[in-house]
Motif scaffolding. Structure first.
Motif, PDB file in Angstrom:
ATOM      1  N   LEU A   1     -12.778-113.632  73.076  1.00 33.75           N
ATOM      2  CA  LEU A   1     -12.899-115.031  73.471  1.00 33.75           C
ATOM      3  C   LEU A   1     -13.089-115.215  74.969  1.00 33.75           C
ATOM      4  N   GLY A   2     -12.642-114.264  75.744  1.00 34.48           N
ATOM      5  CA  GLY A   2     -12.761-114.397  77.191  1.00 34.48           C
ATOM      6  C   GLY A   2     -11.557-115.053  77.842  1.00 34.48           C
ATOM      7  N   PHE A   3     -10.528-115.370  77.078  1.00 36.57           N
ATOM      8  CA  PHE A   3      -9.286-115.932  77.605  1.00 36.57           C
ATOM      9  C   PHE A   3      -8.156-115.508  76.688  1.00 36.57           C
ATOM     10  N   ARG A   4      -6.938-115.585  77.181  1.00 41.33           N
ATOM     11  CA  ARG A   4      -5.775-115.224  76.368  1.00 41.33           C
ATOM     12  C   ARG A   4      -5.419-116.422  75.478  1.00 41.33           C
ATOM     13  N   PRO A   5      -5.565-116.274  74.154  1.00 39.65           N
ATOM     14  CA  PRO A   5      -5.289-117.411  73.267  1.00 39.65           C
ATOM     15  C   PRO A   5      -3.804-117.721  73.201  1.00 39.65           C
ATOM     16  N   LYS A   6      -3.520-119.011  73.179  1.00 38.35           N
ATOM     17  CA  LYS A   6      -2.147-119.470  73.046  1.00 38.35           C
ATOM     18  C   LYS A   6      -1.812-119.586  71.558  1.00 38.35           C
ATOM     19  N   PRO A   7      -0.543-119.514  71.193  1.00 36.63           N
ATOM     20  CA  PRO A   7      -0.184-119.618  69.770  1.00 36.63           C
ATOM     21  C   PRO A   7      -0.505-121.010  69.214  1.00 36.63           C
ATOM     22  N   VAL A   8      -1.171-121.021  68.064  1.00 38.37           N
ATOM     23  CA  VAL A   8      -1.575-122.271  67.421  1.00 38.37           C
ATOM     24  C   VAL A   8      -1.157-122.211  65.961  1.00 38.37           C
ATOM     25  N   THR A   9      -0.512-123.270  65.498  1.00 36.14           N
ATOM     26  CA  THR A   9      -0.141-123.362  64.088  1.00 36.14           C
ATOM     27  C   THR A   9      -1.123-124.258  63.356  1.00 36.14           C
ATOM     28  N   GLN A  10      -1.141-124.119  62.037  1.00 32.11           N
ATOM     29  CA  GLN A  10      -2.019-124.969  61.237  1.00 32.11           C
ATOM     30  C   GLN A  10      -1.582-126.430  61.322  1.00 32.11           C
ATOM     31  N   GLU A  11      -0.287-126.664  61.526  1.00 33.46           N
ATOM     32  CA  GLU A  11       0.202-128.037  61.671  1.00 33.46           C
ATOM     33  C   GLU A  11      -0.408-128.710  62.894  1.00 33.46           C
ATOM     34  N   MET A  12      -0.557-127.952  63.973  1.00 29.43           N
ATOM     35  CA  MET A  12      -1.163-128.513  65.183  1.00 29.43           C
ATOM     36  C   MET A  12      -2.602-128.920  64.902  1.00 29.43           C
ATOM     37  N   VAL A  13      -3.349-128.053  64.213  1.00 26.51           N
ATOM     38  CA  VAL A  13      -4.748-128.358  63.878  1.00 26.51           C
ATOM     39  C   VAL A  13      -4.800-129.567  62.959  1.00 26.51           C
TER      40      VAL A  13
ATOM     41  N   PRO B   1     -14.666-131.197  63.834  1.00 26.77           N
ATOM     42  CA  PRO B   1     -14.458-130.058  62.924  1.00 26.77           C
ATOM     43  C   PRO B   1     -13.182-129.282  63.263  1.00 26.77           C
ATOM     44  N   PRO B   2     -12.480-128.786  62.242  1.00 27.71           N
ATOM     45  CA  PRO B   2     -11.224-128.053  62.474  1.00 27.71           C
ATOM     46  C   PRO B   2     -11.398-126.811  63.354  1.00 27.71           C
ATOM     47  N   ASP B   3     -12.542-126.126  63.241  1.00 28.19           N
ATOM     48  CA  ASP B   3     -12.752-124.946  64.078  1.00 28.19           C
ATOM     49  C   ASP B   3     -12.845-125.318  65.549  1.00 28.19           C
ATOM     50  N   ASN B   4     -13.482-126.441  65.857  1.00 26.55           N
ATOM     51  CA  ASN B   4     -13.545-126.904  67.251  1.00 26.55           C
ATOM     52  C   ASN B   4     -12.144-127.233  67.765  1.00 26.55           C
ATOM     53  N   ILE B   5     -11.342-127.847  66.905  1.00 30.68           N
ATOM     54  CA  ILE B   5      -9.969-128.202  67.287  1.00 30.68           C
ATOM     55  C   ILE B   5      -9.149-126.937  67.537  1.00 30.68           C
ATOM     56  N   ARG B   6      -9.238-125.969  66.612  1.00 38.51           N
ATOM     57  CA  ARG B   6      -8.469-124.732  66.766  1.00 38.51           C
ATOM     58  C   ARG B   6      -8.892-123.992  68.036  1.00 38.51           C
ATOM     59  N   PHE B   7     -10.195-123.938  68.316  1.00 42.61           N
ATOM     60  CA  PHE B   7     -10.673-123.242  69.508  1.00 42.61           C
ATOM     61  C   PHE B   7     -10.119-123.892  70.771  1.00 42.61           C
ATOM     62  N   ASP B   8     -10.123-125.221  70.815  1.00 47.20           N
ATOM     63  CA  ASP B   8      -9.583-125.890  72.006  1.00 47.20           C
ATOM     64  C   ASP B   8      -8.068-125.722  72.092  1.00 47.20           C
ATOM     65  N   LEU B   9      -7.389-125.744  70.950  1.00 41.78           N
ATOM     66  CA  LEU B   9      -5.943-125.522  70.960  1.00 41.78           C
ATOM     67  C   LEU B   9      -5.607-124.101  71.411  1.00 41.78           C
ATOM     68  N   LEU B  10      -6.450-123.142  71.074  1.00 36.35           N
ATOM     69  CA  LEU B  10      -6.226-121.772  71.551  1.00 36.35           C
ATOM     70  C   LEU B  10      -6.297-121.720  73.067  1.00 36.35           C
ATOM     71  N   ARG B  11      -7.138-122.555  73.657  1.00 35.32           N
ATOM     72  CA  ARG B  11      -7.242-122.610  75.119  1.00 35.32           C
ATOM     73  C   ARG B  11      -6.067-123.342  75.742  1.00 35.32           C
ATOM     74  N   THR B  12      -5.766-124.532  75.223  1.00 34.73           N
ATOM     75  CA  THR B  12      -4.768-125.389  75.860  1.00 34.73           C
ATOM     76  C   THR B  12      -3.358-125.115  75.363  1.00 34.73           C
ATOM     77  N   GLY B  13      -3.209-124.846  74.062  1.00 32.59           N
ATOM     78  CA  GLY B  13      -1.882-124.663  73.488  1.00 32.59           C
ATOM     79  C   GLY B  13      -1.128-125.968  73.314  1.00 32.59           C
ATOM     80  N   SER B  14      -1.812-127.096  73.488  1.00 35.88           N
ATOM     81  CA  SER B  14      -1.141-128.389  73.456  1.00 35.88           C
ATOM     82  C   SER B  14      -1.966-129.402  72.663  1.00 35.88           C
ATOM     83  N   VAL B  15      -1.314-130.055  71.707  1.00 38.34           N
ATOM     84  CA  VAL B  15      -1.968-131.106  70.930  1.00 38.34           C
ATOM     85  C   VAL B  15      -2.349-132.270  71.837  1.00 38.34           C
TER      86      VAL B  15
END
Length: 195
Positions: A39-51, A62-76
Protein backbone atom coordinates in the motif's frame (compact mmCIF):
# COMPACT_ATOMS: atom_id res chain seq x y z
CA UNK A 1 42.22 -18.80 21.37
CA UNK A 2 40.18 -22.02 21.17
CA UNK A 3 37.73 -20.77 23.80
CA UNK A 4 37.01 -17.59 21.81
CA UNK A 5 36.21 -19.60 18.67
CA UNK A 6 33.94 -21.92 20.67
CA UNK A 7 32.12 -18.89 22.17
CA UNK A 8 31.62 -17.29 18.74
CA UNK A 9 30.28 -20.56 17.29
CA UNK A 10 27.94 -21.00 20.28
CA UNK A 11 26.57 -17.44 19.92
CA UNK A 12 26.06 -17.96 16.17
CA UNK A 13 24.22 -21.25 16.72
CA UNK A 14 21.99 -19.71 19.41
CA UNK A 15 21.26 -16.74 17.12
CA UNK A 16 20.21 -18.97 14.21
CA UNK A 17 18.10 -21.23 16.45
CA UNK A 18 16.37 -18.19 17.96
CA UNK A 19 15.76 -16.69 14.51
CA UNK A 20 14.37 -19.98 13.18
CA UNK A 21 12.10 -20.43 16.23
CA UNK A 22 10.64 -16.90 16.05
CA UNK A 23 10.17 -16.77 12.28
CA UNK A 24 7.00 -18.92 12.38
CA UNK A 25 5.31 -16.90 15.14
CA UNK A 26 5.70 -13.49 13.46
CA UNK A 27 3.15 -14.05 10.69
CA UNK A 28 0.90 -11.10 11.75
CA UNK A 29 3.95 -8.84 11.60
CA UNK A 30 4.85 -10.25 8.19
CA UNK A 31 1.29 -9.55 6.99
CA UNK A 32 1.54 -5.98 8.25
CA UNK A 33 4.91 -5.54 6.56
CA UNK A 34 3.59 -6.94 3.29
CA UNK A 35 0.48 -4.73 3.53
CA UNK A 36 2.64 -1.70 4.24
CA UNK A 37 4.90 -2.56 1.32
CA UNK A 38 1.96 -3.09 -1.06
CA UNK A 39 0.00 0.00 0.00
CA UNK A 40 2.89 2.37 0.55
CA UNK A 41 1.85 3.24 4.12
CA UNK A 42 1.45 1.42 7.42
CA UNK A 43 -2.24 0.44 7.64
CA UNK A 44 -4.07 1.22 10.84
CA UNK A 45 -6.38 -1.40 12.40
CA UNK A 46 -9.87 -1.28 10.88
CA UNK A 47 -12.91 -3.26 11.95
CA UNK A 48 -15.91 -4.13 9.83
CA UNK A 49 -18.05 -2.09 12.25
CA UNK A 50 -16.08 1.03 11.34
CA UNK A 51 -16.67 0.39 7.62
CA UNK A 52 -20.35 -0.34 8.23
CA UNK A 53 -20.77 2.84 10.28
CA UNK A 54 -19.35 5.09 7.57
CA UNK A 55 -21.23 3.17 4.85
CA UNK A 56 -24.52 3.60 6.76
CA UNK A 57 -24.03 7.37 6.78
CA UNK A 58 -22.74 7.56 3.20
CA UNK A 59 -24.33 4.64 1.31
CA UNK A 60 -23.20 5.92 -2.10
CA UNK A 61 -19.50 5.49 -1.21
CA UNK A 62 -18.20 1.98 -2.03
CA UNK A 63 -17.10 -0.06 1.01
CA UNK A 64 -13.63 -0.67 -0.47
CA UNK A 65 -13.04 3.08 -0.77
CA UNK A 66 -14.14 3.50 2.84
CA UNK A 67 -11.90 0.68 4.09
CA UNK A 68 -8.90 2.05 2.16
CA UNK A 69 -9.34 5.51 3.67
CA UNK A 70 -9.88 4.03 7.14
CA UNK A 71 -6.63 2.09 6.73
CA UNK A 72 -4.92 5.44 6.20
CA UNK A 73 -6.65 7.49 8.88
CA UNK A 74 -7.74 4.87 11.42
CA UNK A 75 -10.63 7.17 12.34
CA UNK A 76 -14.30 7.13 11.36
CA UNK A 77 -14.51 10.87 12.06
CA UNK A 78 -11.61 11.77 9.78
CA UNK A 79 -12.96 9.62 6.96
CA UNK A 80 -16.45 11.11 7.38
CA UNK A 81 -15.04 14.64 7.35
CA UNK A 82 -13.10 13.87 4.18
CA UNK A 83 -16.30 12.67 2.49
CA UNK A 84 -18.14 15.79 3.63
CA UNK A 85 -15.37 18.09 2.38
CA UNK A 86 -14.70 16.38 -0.95
CA UNK A 87 -17.95 14.55 -1.63
CA UNK A 88 -16.09 11.35 -2.51
CA UNK A 89 -13.24 9.05 -1.48
CA UNK A 90 -10.55 8.02 -3.94
CA UNK A 91 -10.61 4.44 -5.15
CA UNK A 92 -7.99 2.11 -3.71
CA UNK A 93 -5.05 1.14 -5.94
CA UNK A 94 -4.74 -2.33 -7.44
CA UNK A 95 -2.23 -3.29 -4.73
CA UNK A 96 -5.00 -2.88 -2.15
CA UNK A 97 -6.94 -5.78 -3.65
CA UNK A 98 -3.92 -8.10 -3.34
CA UNK A 99 -3.90 -7.57 0.42
CA UNK A 100 -7.65 -7.09 1.00
CA UNK A 101 -10.00 -8.99 -1.32
CA UNK A 102 -12.89 -6.96 -2.77
CA UNK A 103 -15.85 -6.52 -0.45
CA UNK A 104 -19.11 -8.01 -1.54
CA UNK A 105 -21.66 -5.47 -2.67
CA UNK A 106 -24.32 -4.86 -0.02
CA UNK A 107 -27.74 -6.22 -0.79
CA UNK A 108 -29.93 -3.28 -1.78
CA UNK A 109 -32.88 -2.78 0.49
CA UNK A 110 -36.26 -2.32 -1.15
CA UNK A 111 -37.77 1.14 -1.02
CA UNK A 112 -40.46 1.86 1.54
CA UNK A 113 -43.21 1.69 -1.08
CA UNK A 114 -42.36 -1.85 -2.19
CA UNK A 115 -41.70 -3.48 1.19
CA UNK A 116 -43.45 -6.71 1.99
CA UNK A 117 -45.74 -6.64 4.99
CA UNK A 118 -43.44 -8.83 7.09
CA UNK A 119 -40.44 -6.59 6.47
CA UNK A 120 -42.35 -3.44 7.33
CA UNK A 121 -43.64 -4.91 10.58
CA UNK A 122 -40.16 -5.93 11.71
CA UNK A 123 -38.57 -2.63 10.76
CA UNK A 124 -41.27 -0.51 12.40
CA UNK A 125 -39.88 -1.32 15.84
CA UNK A 126 -36.44 0.04 14.83
CA UNK A 127 -37.72 2.92 12.70
CA UNK A 128 -35.68 6.08 13.02
CA UNK A 129 -37.56 9.30 13.76
CA UNK A 130 -37.99 11.64 10.82
CA UNK A 131 -36.35 15.05 10.83
CA UNK A 132 -39.75 16.64 11.39
CA UNK A 133 -40.14 14.56 14.57
CA UNK A 134 -36.53 15.01 15.68
CA UNK A 135 -36.66 18.81 15.46
CA UNK A 136 -40.33 19.09 16.60
CA UNK A 137 -41.53 20.88 13.47
CA UNK A 138 -45.08 19.47 13.38
CA UNK A 139 -46.58 22.79 14.40
CA UNK A 140 -44.78 24.57 11.53
CA UNK A 141 -46.01 22.16 8.82
CA UNK A 142 -49.48 23.74 8.58
CA UNK A 143 -48.09 27.24 7.99
CA UNK A 144 -45.86 26.21 5.07
CA UNK A 145 -47.53 26.67 1.71
CA UNK A 146 -44.72 26.39 -0.81
CA UNK A 147 -40.97 25.95 -0.91
CA UNK A 148 -40.54 29.39 -2.44
CA UNK A 149 -41.91 31.02 0.72
CA UNK A 150 -39.21 29.42 2.88
CA UNK A 151 -36.02 31.42 2.92
CA UNK A 152 -33.11 28.99 2.89
CA UNK A 153 -29.38 29.57 2.59
CA UNK A 154 -27.70 32.89 2.36
CA UNK A 155 -25.37 34.28 4.94
CA UNK A 156 -26.35 34.15 8.55
CA UNK A 157 -26.00 37.25 10.66
CA UNK A 158 -23.34 36.86 13.35
CA UNK A 159 -25.12 37.11 16.68
CA UNK A 160 -23.66 38.60 19.86
CA UNK A 161 -24.10 35.65 22.21
CA UNK A 162 -23.67 31.91 21.84
CA UNK A 163 -27.33 31.35 22.72
CA UNK A 164 -28.50 33.64 19.91
CA UNK A 165 -26.11 31.94 17.46
CA UNK A 166 -27.42 28.53 18.47
CA UNK A 167 -31.03 29.70 18.10
CA UNK A 168 -30.18 31.13 14.67
CA UNK A 169 -28.59 27.85 13.63
CA UNK A 170 -31.61 25.88 14.83
CA UNK A 171 -33.93 28.17 12.87
CA UNK A 172 -31.85 27.75 9.70
CA UNK A 173 -31.91 23.97 10.16
CA UNK A 174 -35.69 24.06 10.56
CA UNK A 175 -36.05 26.17 7.41
CA UNK A 176 -33.85 23.82 5.42
CA UNK A 177 -35.77 20.75 6.62
CA UNK A 178 -39.12 22.32 5.77
CA UNK A 179 -37.89 23.45 2.34
CA UNK A 180 -36.55 19.97 1.59
CA UNK A 181 -39.86 18.46 2.64
CA UNK A 182 -41.77 20.81 0.36
CA UNK A 183 -39.48 19.97 -2.58
CA UNK A 184 -39.95 16.26 -1.91
CA UNK A 185 -43.74 16.63 -1.80
CA UNK A 186 -43.72 18.68 -5.01
CA UNK A 187 -41.59 16.06 -6.73
CA UNK A 188 -43.93 13.29 -5.60
CA UNK A 189 -46.90 15.25 -6.95
CA UNK A 190 -45.16 15.66 -10.32
CA UNK A 191 -44.37 11.95 -10.44
CA UNK A 192 -47.93 10.95 -9.55
CA UNK A 193 -49.34 13.41 -12.09
CA UNK A 194 -47.10 12.03 -14.87
CA UNK A 195 -48.23 8.42 -14.19
Amino acid sequence: MGEVVNAIVAVAVIFFIFRWATSGSSSPNDERRSAAAALGFRPKPVTQEMVNHVHAVFPDIPPDNIRFDLLRTGSVELTSNKILERGFLEAPPAAYYTVYPPAEAPVPQPSSGSRPASASSTSSSTKQPSLIERYSLHDRLEGVVSASEIEVGGKAKWEDTAEKREASLQERKAQMILAARQRMLAQRQKESASE
